[in-house]
Design an enzyme around this catalytic site. Structure first.
Site, PDB file in Angstrom:
ATOM      1  N   GLU A  12      -9.305   7.289   3.336  1.00  0.00           N
ATOM      2  CA  GLU A  12     -10.249   6.397   4.003  1.00  0.00           C
ATOM      3  C   GLU A  12      -9.480   5.148   4.407  1.00  0.00           C
ATOM      4  O   GLU A  12      -8.472   4.814   3.792  1.00  0.00           O
ATOM      5  CB  GLU A  12     -11.382   5.996   3.045  1.00  0.00           C
ATOM      6  CG  GLU A  12     -11.081   4.800   2.130  1.00  0.00           C
ATOM      7  CD  GLU A  12      -9.967   5.040   1.114  1.00  0.00           C
ATOM      8  OE1 GLU A  12      -9.598   6.198   0.881  1.00  0.00           O
ATOM      9  OE2 GLU A  12      -9.467   4.036   0.541  1.00  0.00           O
ATOM     10  N   SER A  32       1.593  -9.733  -1.063  1.00  0.00           N
ATOM     11  CA  SER A  32       1.300  -8.294  -0.979  1.00  0.00           C
ATOM     12  C   SER A  32       1.698  -7.701   0.363  1.00  0.00           C
ATOM     13  O   SER A  32       2.014  -6.519   0.458  1.00  0.00           O
ATOM     14  CB  SER A  32      -0.181  -8.044  -1.245  1.00  0.00           C
ATOM     15  OG  SER A  32      -0.981  -8.871  -0.417  1.00  0.00           O
ATOM     16  N   LYS A  37       0.818  -1.222   0.000  1.00  0.00           N
ATOM     17  CA  LYS A  37       0.000   0.000   0.000  1.00  0.00           C
ATOM     18  C   LYS A  37       0.850   1.270   0.000  1.00  0.00           C
ATOM     19  O   LYS A  37       0.429   2.303  -0.486  1.00  0.00           O
ATOM     20  CB  LYS A  37      -0.947  -0.009   1.193  1.00  0.00           C
ATOM     21  CG  LYS A  37      -2.047  -1.045   1.012  1.00  0.00           C
ATOM     22  CD  LYS A  37      -3.336  -0.624   1.660  1.00  0.00           C
ATOM     23  CE  LYS A  37      -4.477  -1.519   1.216  1.00  0.00           C
ATOM     24  NZ  LYS A  37      -4.358  -2.883   1.772  1.00  0.00           N
TER      25      LYS A  37
END
Ligand SMILES: *Cc1c(COP(=O)(O)O)cnc(C)c1O
Length: 424
Positions: A110, A378, A88
């Site tokens: 968010e 990930s 991320k």
């Protein structure tokens, strides 16, 4: 079909937003294109990817796992070694740099489970930007370790009390803030979805993963048979797939959350599930888990990052054309995959990423040995101990939590006694 055509991927995507948000999105689209053609911006991005995120991330040959499974060789892209523990940060850093270039001083985001909030808060700390993260009140309560991390990075966590007090309400609140404040504020959206140009922006910043894989495989003469990634909103998968989409090969496989079963409310399978429907939700057209009235349905997954009712528009289109194949993995299969790769490779997968790992465990024995399977890890699984420990060792975990509460109470007593002494 690597980039959207006027914001659309086939019939999916678009910019279904109120007039006020149009100007913000249009400004963003122009600035993003300019930035990606600006050598000095790309240089700055490259340097921060190297020195702060820790790129490139390794591509690990999973030797023992491959021998046990006895088919195609498995390689793991260790995206979980990126600073803050997951992919991320690639998007958060990219968008925050872009926001600075646009002269914005304030960032909003968010977050659901808190992973995107943590990445954005860290990026803002690094780049000196003011940061507010919208998070549903229910999630704030459930995800305290991530809330604490965001606050340590100096972000303000704004609990959202409307609706179901979870991720979709946090998105609504962030959009409302952006519409009112886009003069000085950029909204860092966390996955490859939402209104255009976000799917293009997020894919572009995440495609650093796929570009590295392509280069690493070329350098090491690895021929790729299949690439496997987990799919929540779709940012790690689309970034991993991006440089390969316009080719016929390798196979590109996205793995959704199969949860505890096939029934409505038991999973988050937007491409393969029973309740999968086309719809327009939160500014874009795609596939969602919706009821007959178009209202969002409850979802379920052991991995917070895959527990979402919508999927990015580009993946929805690539699923429709068949370029990306979609599978799902159950909670139980993801947990098994966590154990398998921990024990045999010394690599702790995040529960999200373990869905991709589970698919690799199933596929590898059926695939020929001359071409590799690349699994995108990930994120790493340190963040999941509050979920994995109660499953793997419930009794010991309960005793641990109880003793922690006792320790807290004792510390409080000591602290209070000291205060009493001082005030005497
Ligand atoms: C958030 C998250 C995901 C899911 O999001 P995508 O946008 O689909 O990538 C997957 N893995 C990890 C580790 C995450 O934190």
């Amino acid at each position: 079909m690597t980039e959207s055509d006027k914001g659309f991927f086939g019939e999916y995507g678009g910019k279904y937003v109120a007039e006020v948000l149009r100007s913000a999105l249009d400004e963003l689209e122009v600035s993003f294109k300019e930035a990606m053609n600006d050598e000095s911006f790309l240089k700055e991005l490259n340097e921060i990817q190297r020195d702060y995120i820790g790129r490139e991330t390794p591509l690990l040959y999973a030797k023992t796992a491959t021998e046990i499974l006895g088919g195609a060789p498995i390689y793991i892209k260790l995206e979980g070694l990126a600073n803050t523990g997951a992919h991320k940060i690639n998007n958060a850093i990219g968008q925050c740099l872009l926001a600075k270039r646009m002269g914005k001083t304030r960032i909003i985001a968010e977050t659901g489970a808190g992973q995107h909030g943590v990445a954005t808060a860290a990026a803002c700390a690094k780049l000196g930007l003011d940061c507010t993260v919208y998070m549903g009140e229910v999630d704030v309560r459930r995800q305290q370790p991530n809330v604490a991390a965001m606050e340590m990075y100096g972000a303000k966590v704004q609990a959202v009390t409307s609706g179901s007090r979870t991720l979709k309400d946090a998105v609504n609140e962030a959009m409302r803030d952006w519409a009112a404040n886009f003069g000085n504020t950029h909204y860092v959206l966390g996955s490859a979805l939402g209104p255009a140009p976000f799917p293009d922006i997020v894919r572009t910043f995440q495609s650093v993963i796929g570009n590295e894989v392509k280069r690493q495989c070329a350098e090491r003469n690895i021929e790729i048979g299949a690439m496997i990634a987990c799919v929540g909103g779709g940012s790690n998968s689309i970034g991993f797939f991006a440089p390969f989409i316009d080719q016929k090969e390798p196979r590109l496989i996205g793995v959704e959350a199969g949860g505890i079963g096939p029934n409505v409310g038991e999973n988050a399978s937007r491409m393969t599930g029973n309740a999968s429907r086309e719809g327009i939700v939160q500014g874009y057209k795609s596939r969602f888990l919706l009821d007959n009235d178009g209202q969002s349905l409850p979802t379920r997954s052991i991995s917070a990052g895959l527990d979402y009712m919508g999927i990015g528009p580009q993946l929805a289109e690539l699923g429709k054309t068949g370029r990306v194949e979609f599978l799902s993995a159950l909670d139980s299969e993801a947990l098994e995959a966590v154990k398998f790769f921990a024990k045999n490779e010394g690599v702790l997968f995040a529960l999200e990423s373990a869905h991709a790992g589970a698919a690799a465990i199933k596929l590898a024995p059926k695939m020929p040995k001359d071409k590799a399977i690349i699994v995108n890890m990930s994120g790493r699984g340190d963040k999941d101990i509050f979920i994995t420990c109660p499953v793997f060792r419930p009794d010991e975990w309960k005793i641990f939590l109880e003793s922690e509460l006792e320790r807290l109470a004792e510390q409080k007593d000591i602290h209070n006694a000291k205060l009493m002494e001082k005030s005497k």
